[in-house]
Write a protein that holds these residues in place. Structure first.
Motif, mmCIF file in Angstrom:
data_model
loop_
_atom_site.group_PDB
_atom_site.id
_atom_site.type_symbol
_atom_site.label_atom_id
_atom_site.label_comp_id
_atom_site.label_asym_id
_atom_site.label_seq_id
_atom_site.Cartn_x
_atom_site.Cartn_y
_atom_site.Cartn_z
ATOM 1 N N TYR A 204 8.928 8.401 -6.363
ATOM 2 C CA TYR A 204 7.513 8.462 -6.734
ATOM 3 C C TYR A 204 6.750 7.323 -6.060
ATOM 4 O O TYR A 204 7.095 6.152 -6.221
ATOM 5 C CB TYR A 204 7.413 8.362 -8.253
ATOM 6 C CG TYR A 204 5.998 8.259 -8.766
ATOM 7 C CD1 TYR A 204 5.279 9.410 -9.069
ATOM 8 C CD2 TYR A 204 5.396 7.019 -8.975
ATOM 9 C CE1 TYR A 204 3.970 9.321 -9.544
ATOM 10 C CE2 TYR A 204 4.101 6.926 -9.453
ATOM 11 C CZ TYR A 204 3.398 8.070 -9.728
ATOM 12 O OH TYR A 204 2.117 7.992 -10.191
ATOM 13 N N CYS A 205 5.692 7.648 -5.305
ATOM 14 C CA CYS A 205 4.901 6.628 -4.607
ATOM 15 C C CYS A 205 3.454 6.655 -5.078
ATOM 16 O O CYS A 205 2.880 7.725 -5.274
ATOM 17 C CB CYS A 205 4.887 6.904 -3.098
ATOM 18 S SG CYS A 205 6.511 6.910 -2.352
ATOM 19 N N SER A 206 2.859 5.487 -5.248
ATOM 20 C CA SER A 206 1.439 5.447 -5.558
ATOM 21 C C SER A 206 0.841 4.112 -5.109
ATOM 22 O O SER A 206 1.547 3.269 -4.548
ATOM 23 C CB SER A 206 1.206 5.693 -7.048
ATOM 24 O OG SER A 206 -0.163 5.964 -7.278
ATOM 25 N N SER A 207 -0.448 3.946 -5.347
ATOM 26 C CA SER A 207 -1.133 2.716 -4.918
ATOM 27 C C SER A 207 -2.465 2.601 -5.648
ATOM 28 O O SER A 207 -2.851 3.487 -6.416
ATOM 29 C CB SER A 207 -1.386 2.750 -3.415
ATOM 30 O OG SER A 207 -2.545 3.515 -3.120
ATOM 31 N N ILE A 208 -3.186 1.506 -5.375
ATOM 32 C CA ILE A 208 -4.547 1.373 -5.891
ATOM 33 C C ILE A 208 -5.573 1.586 -4.783
ATOM 34 O O ILE A 208 -6.762 1.333 -4.975
ATOM 35 C CB ILE A 208 -4.776 -0.006 -6.538
ATOM 36 C CG1 ILE A 208 -4.467 -1.109 -5.517
ATOM 37 C CG2 ILE A 208 -3.971 -0.182 -7.810
ATOM 38 C CD1 ILE A 208 -5.288 -2.336 -5.693
ATOM 39 N N SER A 209 -5.111 2.045 -3.621
ATOM 40 C CA SER A 209 -6.010 2.144 -2.462
ATOM 41 C C SER A 209 -7.092 3.199 -2.638
ATOM 42 O O SER A 209 -8.150 3.114 -2.032
ATOM 43 C CB SER A 209 -5.212 2.457 -1.203
ATOM 44 O OG SER A 209 -4.236 1.477 -0.986
ATOM 45 N N ARG B 6 -4.011 -3.538 -0.210
ATOM 46 C CA ARG B 6 -2.678 -3.035 0.147
ATOM 47 C C ARG B 6 -1.664 -3.263 -0.984
ATOM 48 O O ARG B 6 -0.625 -3.903 -0.784
ATOM 49 C CB ARG B 6 -2.152 -3.663 1.448
ATOM 50 C CG ARG B 6 -3.105 -3.744 2.610
ATOM 51 C CD ARG B 6 -3.763 -2.446 3.036
ATOM 52 N NE ARG B 6 -2.875 -1.368 3.345
ATOM 53 C CZ ARG B 6 -2.934 -0.173 2.738
ATOM 54 N NH1 ARG B 6 -3.818 0.069 1.771
ATOM 55 N NH2 ARG B 6 -2.134 0.784 3.067
ATOM 56 N N VAL B 7 -1.981 -2.728 -2.147
ATOM 57 C CA VAL B 7 -1.055 -2.804 -3.278
ATOM 58 C C VAL B 7 -0.548 -1.401 -3.596
ATOM 59 O O VAL B 7 -1.327 -0.537 -3.999
ATOM 60 C CB VAL B 7 -1.729 -3.427 -4.518
ATOM 61 C CG1 VAL B 7 -0.824 -3.337 -5.745
ATOM 62 C CG2 VAL B 7 -2.093 -4.883 -4.241
ATOM 63 N N GLY B 8 0.715 -1.177 -3.354
ATOM 64 C CA GLY B 8 1.323 0.115 -3.653
ATOM 65 C C GLY B 8 2.687 -0.064 -4.294
ATOM 66 O O GLY B 8 3.132 -1.199 -4.497
ATOM 67 N N TRP B 9 3.341 1.039 -4.649
ATOM 68 C CA TRP B 9 4.649 0.933 -5.285
ATOM 69 C C TRP B 9 5.450 2.228 -5.139
ATOM 70 O O TRP B 9 4.903 3.286 -4.852
ATOM 71 C CB TRP B 9 4.516 0.571 -6.772
ATOM 72 C CG TRP B 9 3.616 1.469 -7.551
ATOM 73 C CD1 TRP B 9 3.963 2.627 -8.204
ATOM 74 C CD2 TRP B 9 2.199 1.286 -7.773
ATOM 75 N NE1 TRP B 9 2.861 3.172 -8.825
ATOM 76 C CE2 TRP B 9 1.764 2.376 -8.575
ATOM 77 C CE3 TRP B 9 1.275 0.327 -7.378
ATOM 78 C CZ2 TRP B 9 0.426 2.515 -8.979
ATOM 79 C CZ3 TRP B 9 -0.049 0.481 -7.779
ATOM 80 C CH2 TRP B 9 -0.455 1.553 -8.570
ATOM 81 N N GLY C 298 0.807 -1.218 0.000
ATOM 82 C CA GLY C 298 0.000 0.000 0.000
ATOM 83 C C GLY C 298 0.840 1.268 0.000
ATOM 84 O O GLY C 298 2.074 1.222 0.084
ATOM 85 N N GLY C 299 0.157 2.393 -0.127
ATOM 86 C CA GLY C 299 0.819 3.689 -0.284
ATOM 87 C C GLY C 299 1.524 4.170 0.974
ATOM 88 O O GLY C 299 2.622 4.727 0.901
ATOM 89 N N LYS D 9 -9.735 -3.565 -17.756
ATOM 90 C CA LYS D 9 -10.892 -3.342 -16.882
ATOM 91 C C LYS D 9 -10.662 -2.139 -15.966
ATOM 92 O O LYS D 9 -11.608 -1.468 -15.559
ATOM 93 C CB LYS D 9 -11.153 -4.587 -16.022
ATOM 94 C CG LYS D 9 -11.710 -5.751 -16.801
ATOM 95 C CD LYS D 9 -11.858 -6.973 -15.883
ATOM 96 C CE LYS D 9 -12.043 -8.245 -16.693
ATOM 97 N NZ LYS D 9 -11.663 -9.433 -15.940
ATOM 98 N N TYR D 10 -9.412 -1.910 -15.631
ATOM 99 C CA TYR D 10 -9.092 -0.805 -14.729
ATOM 100 C C TYR D 10 -9.446 0.536 -15.369
ATOM 101 O O TYR D 10 -10.030 1.402 -14.728
ATOM 102 C CB TYR D 10 -7.605 -0.867 -14.375
ATOM 103 C CG TYR D 10 -7.166 0.090 -13.280
ATOM 104 C CD1 TYR D 10 -7.880 0.214 -12.093
ATOM 105 C CD2 TYR D 10 -6.012 0.846 -13.425
ATOM 106 C CE1 TYR D 10 -7.460 1.063 -11.087
ATOM 107 C CE2 TYR D 10 -5.574 1.704 -12.417
ATOM 108 C CZ TYR D 10 -6.310 1.807 -11.255
ATOM 109 O OH TYR D 10 -5.890 2.659 -10.258
ATOM 110 N N GLU D 11 -9.109 0.692 -16.654
ATOM 111 C CA GLU D 11 -9.387 1.971 -17.330
ATOM 112 C C GLU D 11 -10.898 2.235 -17.354
ATOM 113 O O GLU D 11 -11.347 3.346 -17.101
ATOM 114 C CB GLU D 11 -8.839 1.970 -18.762
ATOM 115 C CG GLU D 11 -7.356 1.629 -18.889
ATOM 116 C CD GLU D 11 -6.455 2.426 -17.960
ATOM 117 O OE1 GLU D 11 -6.764 3.607 -17.652
ATOM 118 O OE2 GLU D 11 -5.437 1.863 -17.501
#
Lengths: 470, 470
Positions: A309-314, A322-325, A180-181, A362-364
């Motif tokens: 650079y930090c981001s996530s799908i939260s 809890r998926v971030g990068w 996560g972020g 599907k995300y877009e």
């Protein structure tokens, strides 16, 4: 493909005329027939243009009269002031207030305006479930094995690929996944800061960042921030000698809703690089733009690997996954070591599922829908606030994201408003949560990620009524 | 139920006679008929007793002669010496060596003796997949929501319930879930330590702990440790004035395989409490006992909330799921705040799936099988080492867990052995990884969690041949 493009293009053109005030509330739009003639398009395409604008709440139809610019859209409340925090590092953490707000969130039947995530109703839950099931089948050892340290390769590829159109400026090898972020920000701060170092941030600022910095023993320097364009560069320049790390949420900032213009991003990146101050960029809201295209990020202008650079799908897809990068630039080795020591690896299953969800497009589609909902929510919120909040209320003008910053008259203390509202099963985020100083006592952040309904509207009106009683 | 109990009881009785040396290698066991008579059991039950003992490699049958105590079991190599690290805190981190070992693990076709997790072949992958699918169905919002901060309630209940028989000394409210065991240790160290503090640990020690402590700026004090009974209490007593935190792996320590006797645990807990030194207990191997019952933990003797008990399912069920927990005693608030700030929440899906897996009793069945496999592996390893390793080789005598500690003659440097072995697609963990000092250069840790096969045996023999060449 050609057709799809055409109607979107025409709709975007009209939308920007409305947004720029060239077309005003109540103005009559050309008829369907006129639009066909003007753009040499079919009746069907012309109708889709109007449907699109209507779905964005920009226009409305009147029986037998045609389409008009929506009166709602033009509603604009005055902007909050540029923040003027003390430029002496402070650490008066609003611990009790934050604990109270978080603890109360467990209450049943609560309408939660106080957390900046999209409501579960706005998330593609059924589709995500399918992806999880597929991931259990496709992953080697069913996901029971440790994932490679840097993170799921497919996911990193998809993140890099998606960032190409808006100049993400990183590839799959530059990315490290995190839980996560917040976990991403935590690794960055641990990699860069040591106790006693000073971190410059926007003011107001997301409470998690304030507490995290404080917890790591960093001195927190809050900088003046403009409600639409973000951090004030002159103030940043002035304070450069005192700063060791800078952390910003440039796009659709929470809580303020500000979005730094590209030229500001470029200038800040250059300024910090020249002074060898690393910049942590939190871009969790970047995909939630209301306008026609995604804003760039600071990383887009980073030539020296100085931006983490930090981001996530939260904020867009699944907070609970809890998926971030991080794209940590020249700090990649440090981040990898921290990840190994503090969490060993990410969780294969959810990362694989999200990777596949991104891959299929599907995300877009989901994001398109979510953005439309949030933009329309924003307009509904502002209209309701204009109708039912005390006179003198000011609001931010977010062009994306999940946060609406509200500034009341000085005499209204939102900590008192919080206590009144929670009794009526409404949770708001008082302004004092967003600073380590004595400021923003008359402000609050509202999440616009709730589905717009009669309940939402009623609860929002109730906040207004309660504020009037203070 | 009665029957099940009976044959296990009789088998355990014979097993302990073998293990205690009352029955010796080659001794003939009573016949099936005699056993029936002696214990008043059926032929079938008597046969199951022998089958059980045979599956544990304790006995073997000879055609037309009956059952005999296996010659393999009696093999015992000399024990490694008690470690004698320097009692001055040191921080000579074997960074390059650790990086090399970890990086090489990505190589295809590698036989990996160097990581202490059970091989995927030994895990109930199909059953876990089903639990994940069920969790996506049963969880509110399909697991896309943030979980409550303290962690999945059902999982915490199951962990507390499972710990009752062996005196875990915590309930569901005392537990906080984490993203795996290392994440648990990381939160504990962040909650308790500040740069410059001294942490006392066993020597040798798991590299992740050494690096984590080092990374947080702690001074690392390695203490003398006995290969079967763990940390030397006299040394701990002597150094008490210098210690701020103590971290131990009391049960089936990795890498050493030691297990602290209950009285030692009790004494250490009392000693540390009296001196107000918090104890972090890492119990990730506790469920992997070879004997008839699970050992207690230090937490069992903790009256003052001074022990922070950490564990996970990474060594027993699914490393990739990252499901761990802490019973942090009086430090619960600190741990909760760290969890909120550094990772927001655990991942609902995997935690719910594991909770259900535990609830149905599938976990206990799996553990029974896994323990039997590991015990039999241990015996096979020792036999192969006795046959093919250089003379003078010593080994630990783990009564559980995944690690076998091997000590060669002083002249054999396991860093050289590593380089030779990796060329033959074998990865070992050189002893120098497990210390911040210059020691254990002639030692290595072998994971016994690989399925025993001709390949495993051949590769193990190859290590021996290579060691003989040095």
């Amino acid at each position: 493909m050609g057709k799809e493009f055409l109607y979107t293009e025409i709709a975007n053109g009209i939308a920007s005329q409305i947004k720029n005030g060239i077309l005003k509330a109540g103005d009559k739009l050309p008829s369907v027939r006129m639009l066909c003639h003007e753009h040499r398009i079919s009746m069907n395409t012309a109708k889709r243009v109007f449907l699109e604008l209507e779905s964005q709440s920009l226009i409305e139809s009147k029986p037998q009269s045609g389409y008009f610019v929506s009166p709602f859209f033009s509603i604009k409340l005055p902007l909050p002031d540029v923040s003027r925090p003390s430029l002496i590092a402070n650490n008066d953490e609003p611990d009790e207030l934050i604990s109270k707000v978080y603890e109360n969130m467990g209450k049943k039947g609560l309408t939660i305006f106080s957390i900046s995530i999209p409501s579960g109703d706005l998330l593609p839950q059924a589709k995500l479930k399918k992806e999880i099931v597929n991931a259990t089948r496709e992953l080697k050892e069913g996901g029971t094995e440790y994932e490679e340290l840097q993170g799921n390769l497919k996911l990193r590829r998809m993140i890099a690929l998606r960032s190409l159109p808006w100049g993400g400026n990183f590839n799959e090898n530059d990315l490290v996944t995190t839980n996560g972020g917040m976990n991403a920000l935590s690794f960055c701060l641990m990699a860069l800061g040591k106790p006693g170092d000073t971190i410059a941030i926007e003011s107001p600022c997301y409470p998690g960042i304030l507490q995290l910095a404080n917890g790591l023993g960093l001195k927190v320097l809050e900088l003046p921030t403009h409600p639409t364009t973000g951090i004030e560069i002159e103030a940043l320049k002035k304070m450069i000698p005192e700063i060791n790390i800078c952390l910003l949420i440039p796009n659709y900032n929470s809580p303020l809703g500000s979005c730094m213009p590209d030229e500001n991003k470029k200038e800040v990146v250059k300024l910090l690089a020249e002074n060898k101050i690393p910049l942590i960029e939190d871009d969790v809201y970047g995909d939630l733009y209301f306008g026609p295209s995604r804003p760039k990020c600071c990383k887009s202008f980073d030539k020296e690997g100085n931006v983490l650079y930090c981001s996530s799908i939260s904020k867009t897809l699944a907070p609970g996954y809890r998926v971030g990068w991080i794209a940590p630039g020249k700090y990649k080795d440090k981040i990898l070591k921290l990840k190994l020591l503090h969490s060993t690896s990410s969780i294969s299953l959810v990362n694989e599922a999200v990777a596949n969800f991104l891959k299929t497009g599907k995300y877009e589609k989901h994001l398109q829908q979510l953005r439309r909902t949030l933009q329309s929510n924003y307009q509904n919120y502002v209209q309701t606030i204009a109708e039912s909040f005390p006179e003198g209320t000011k609001t931010g003008r977010p062009q994306g994201g999940l946060s609406l910053w509200v500034e009341f008259d000085k005499k209204i203390d939102t900590r008192i408003l919080y206590d009144l509202a929670i009794k009526q099963n409404i949770s708001i985020a008082p302004g004092r949560m967003f600073t380590l100083q004595d400021q923003f006592e008359n402000c609050m952040r509202l999440c616009i990620g709730l589905p717009w309904s009669e309940v939402t509207q009623t609860k929002l009106r109730q906040i207004g009524s309660l504020a009037k009683m203070i």
